[in-house]
Write a protein that holds these residues in place. Structure first.
Motif, PDB file in Angstrom:
ATOM      1  N   ARG A 486      -7.282  11.792  -0.256  1.00 49.44           N
ATOM      2  CA  ARG A 486      -6.673  13.093   0.616  1.00 49.44           C
ATOM      3  C   ARG A 486      -5.488  12.904   1.030  1.00 49.44           C
ATOM      4  N   ALA A 487      -5.274  11.676   1.679  1.00 49.95           N
ATOM      5  CA  ALA A 487      -4.023  11.508   2.235  1.00 49.95           C
ATOM      6  C   ALA A 487      -2.697  11.520   1.309  1.00 49.95           C
ATOM      7  N   GLU A 488      -3.026  10.878  -0.013  1.00 48.02           N
ATOM      8  CA  GLU A 488      -2.255  10.874  -1.349  1.00 48.02           C
ATOM      9  C   GLU A 488      -1.906  12.217  -1.679  1.00 48.02           C
ATOM     10  N   GLU A 489      -2.928  13.084  -1.712  1.00 51.18           N
ATOM     11  CA  GLU A 489      -2.880  14.365  -2.327  1.00 51.18           C
ATOM     12  C   GLU A 489      -1.701  15.225  -1.254  1.00 51.18           C
ATOM     13  N   LYS A 490      -1.940  14.984  -0.068  1.00 52.17           N
ATOM     14  CA  LYS A 490      -1.255  15.663   0.866  1.00 52.17           C
ATOM     15  C   LYS A 490       0.247  15.188   0.996  1.00 52.17           C
ATOM     16  N   LEU A 491       0.410  13.982   0.983  1.00 50.48           N
ATOM     17  CA  LEU A 491       1.809  13.417   0.791  1.00 50.48           C
ATOM     18  C   LEU A 491       2.436  13.925  -0.373  1.00 50.48           C
ATOM     19  N   LYS A 492       1.795  14.116  -1.651  1.00 44.90           N
ATOM     20  CA  LYS A 492       2.296  14.591  -2.761  1.00 44.90           C
ATOM     21  C   LYS A 492       2.702  16.116  -2.707  1.00 44.90           C
ATOM     22  N   SER A 493       1.768  16.608  -2.083  1.00 43.00           N
ATOM     23  CA  SER A 493       1.936  18.252  -1.916  1.00 43.00           C
ATOM     24  C   SER A 493       3.211  18.391  -0.709  1.00 43.00           C
ATOM     25  N   GLN A 494       3.396  17.609   0.160  1.00 47.38           N
ATOM     26  CA  GLN A 494       4.576  17.629   1.357  1.00 47.38           C
ATOM     27  C   GLN A 494       5.826  17.469   0.347  1.00 47.38           C
ATOM     28  N   PHE A 495       5.968  16.491  -0.589  1.00 46.77           N
ATOM     29  CA  PHE A 495       7.017  16.278  -1.438  1.00 46.77           C
ATOM     30  C   PHE A 495       7.330  17.392  -2.191  1.00 46.77           C
TER      31      PHE A 495
END
Length: 616
Positions: A486-495
């Motif tokens: 979930r954190a990985e998905e959010k980071l990718k979304s952030q970038f």
């Protein structure tokens, strides 16, 4: 032993209690935990060792060729008042609770032989298991000795090939202890420098502080060889701090002639009294069994007296260590169902509280010197430094000179001094793209730090309970992977969002004016200053935004959410239909707890004996 060898009444009042104290400690089994003062008797095969022990104890021990002593024999001699009947008590593994009672000295040899056969087998091999022989008699010194196997050089048919090595290893185990006096028995008619027993003694006690040499078989010394023996007794050949003594015990012919031990003592005294070279040593109390028994008793009592303070400290230290180990093991699982439920609830509540403390950065550091949040904060600092470094490199890339070169290759329809907005976006997007991989690396590093710590906490609470540990480990890893994803998905979304190139107008204008003021004070104006100022302003906004947003995403999922869901999953165990299996303990833990309790019990009894003992 005769009146000449009797100790004074005052000395006897000190001797018996002192030796009894150590014997009582040995009977408690504390030698498994402590090194007790002792006299170990060692010698090469056929050195006369058995004869010396017979003369001291007044009983015939097993005799024969090859290895006669096949197990360590603790020979506890107790002098009793005249008129008291002789008695003996023999115990060994398998018979410690039901020791063999001996009524006559003649029973000793066969009893010891049977014990050896039980412990070491019917052949000629050895065992490190001990035999304990207590003798109460009017004609023995107050003394405890440990008889060890004679050092063999060549294995016989019924012995293992490594018999010499096994014997030496067993002997060295006793000799190397600083609490042991080494009584080395050496035939007087051999070159003492060649004896293996003395060589071993010098190896573990090079200065001879704990070694007393006993020369035997003086009647076999060749004529003309007496001077060498005299020099040895005068400590001039091989120096020992405790020196050398000489005895003459029953020989094989004396035994064949059925000579009594009492008569052998008289014959020994006559031998030394009439010997031209050796009689002086009788006057100096360095010759005869009588003087040897007196000397050994004094040596043992002195050795015990010196060792008592250290023994008390060792007992106290061991008890503290065992208490700490028992605290780590806990009190064990209650037998009743209600008790098990309460145990499980308490265990999980305590575990969850520690996890709560981790999130709050209030956990007990224990062996660590850094809290989890501090470790993560350090990783965030590294992330911020990386952002600043990337920003610095891009600013170098877009200075006025570089911008001119960049414009030459990317210029569209715009007039000189202008930069296409798409080029601006490309620069920003390229910069953001370079930051995504380090951000994911930060997530991985934080995940590892948090998981490692929570895993250690989990092991410390549940490792002794296999089913509970398995369930906790499953939760630990599945929830970690879930929140990491979930954190990985959010980071990718952030970038992905960062590549949109956006900032609130007021915030952007404020940052732009600050950059413009800074640049105008630094250097001369350039056609591309405006463009450079815009890029720098936007980079500062991006850097500040990512410096906070990436750590927030990591903290939210890998610390707050991960720990919260871990606590919730652990509470769910209490409601599990098969909750009882989660309270099952490893069998070896229960055994270890029982072993530690038994150690503690005997050490507490030892401490009580030491406290009660008051030297006269």
């Amino acid at each position: 032993m005769g009146d000449s060898s009797c100790l004074s009444q005052h000395y006897e009042e000190q001797v018996r209690p002192c030796i009894d104290l150590v014997d009582s400690l040995r009977s408690l089994g504390v030698e498994q935990d402590l090194a007790l003062p002792a006299i170990a008797v060692i010698g090469d095969q056929s050195s006369g060792k058995s004869s010396v022990l017979e003369a001291l104890s007044g009983v015939a021990l097993p005799r024969g060729t090859g290895i006669v002593t096949r197990c360590p024999l603790v020979l506890e001699l107790k002098r009793v008042s005249h008129g008291t009947a002789w008695s003996g008590l023999l115990s060994y593994e398998g018979h410690s609770k039901n020791p063999v009672e001996l009524r006559k000295p003649e029973e000793v040899g066969d009893a010891v032989m049977r014990a050896q056969n039980h412990l070491a087998g019917e052949g000629r091999d050895i065992s490190d298991k001990r035999i304990h022989l207590e003798i109460n008699a009017t004609n023995v010194p107050d003394l405890t000795l440990i008889d060890l196997p004679g050092i063999a050089r060549v294995a016989t048919v019924d012995q293992s090939d490594d018999i010499e090595e096994k014997i030496k290893k067993l002997i060295e185990k006793y000799m190397k202890k600083q609490e042991t006096i080494n009584l080395v028995v050496i035939p007087a008619n051999v070159d003492i420098a060649t004896t293996e027993a003395l060589r071993m003694a010098r190896k573990v006690d090079p200065d001879g502080q704990r070694t007393l040499g006993i020369l035997t078989k003086p009647d076999l010394v060749d004529r003309g060889g007496e001077e060498g023996v005299v020099n040895t007794l005068n400590n001039q050949v091989i120096r020992l701090e405790k020196g050398f003594m000489m005895v003459r015990c029953r020989g094989q012919q004396d035994i064949n002639d059925d000579m009594s031990l009492e008569k052998a003592l008289k014959k020994e005294k006559e031998f030394f009294s009439n010997h031209k070279h050796f009689r002086i040593f009788l006057d100096e109390r360095k010759a005869s069994i009588s003087y040897l028994s007196e000397r050994l008793t004094k040596e043992l009592v002195y050795h015990i007296s010196r060792s008592l303070p250290l023994l008390e400290k060792q007992v106290t230290d061991k008890l503290e260590q065992i208490s700490a180990q028992l605290r780590m093991l806990g009190d064990g699982i209650p037998e009743d169902e209600g008790g098990r439920v309460k145990f499980l609830i308490r265990k999980i509540d305590e575990f969850n509280q520690v996890l709560t403390d981790v999130v709050k950065a209030e956990e007990d550091l224990g062996d660590s010197d850094t809290r989890v949040f501090t470790k993560i904060r350090n990783l965030f600092s590294v992330w911020k430094a990386e952002l600043d470094e990337k920003d610095r490199r891009l600013r170098q890339k877009i200075d006025a000179t570089a911008m001119k070169e960049y414009a030459k290759s990317h210029r569209g329809k715009e007039l000189p001094g202008f930069l296409n907005y798409r080029i601006f976006e490309d620069l920003v997007k390229g910069h953001v793209k370079e930051l995504e991989f380090p951000a994911l690396g930060l997530l991985q590093s934080c995940k590892d730090v948090i998981y490692t710590n929570v895993n250690e906490i989990t092991k410390s609470f549940f490792e002794m309970y296999p089913y509970l540990m398995r369930e906790a480990k499953h939760n630990l890893e599945s929830l970690r992977d879930q929140e990491y994803k979930r954190a990985e998905e959010k980071l990718k979304s952030q970038f992905a969002m960062e590549r949109m190139v956006y900032s609130e107008d007021g915030l952007y204008i404020e940052k732009f004016l600050a950059v413009k003021s800074e640049m105008e004070s630094d250097r001369k104006h350039s056609d591309f200053d405006g463009t450079t100022q815009h890029l720098r302003a936007y980079l500062k906004i991006t850097t500040d935004r990512l410096a906070n947003q990436v750590p927030l995403i990591v903290l939210h999922h890998m610390l707050d959410q991960y720990i919260a869901k871990m606590k919730e999953a652990m509470l769910g165990i209490i409601r599990h239909k098969d909750f009882e299996k989660f309270t099952e303990e490893k069998s070896e833990i229960a055994q270890q707890r029982s072993y530690l309790h038994s150690r503690m019990e005997r050490l507490e009894r030892a401490r009580e004996a030491l406290i009660k003992f008051v030297p006269v």
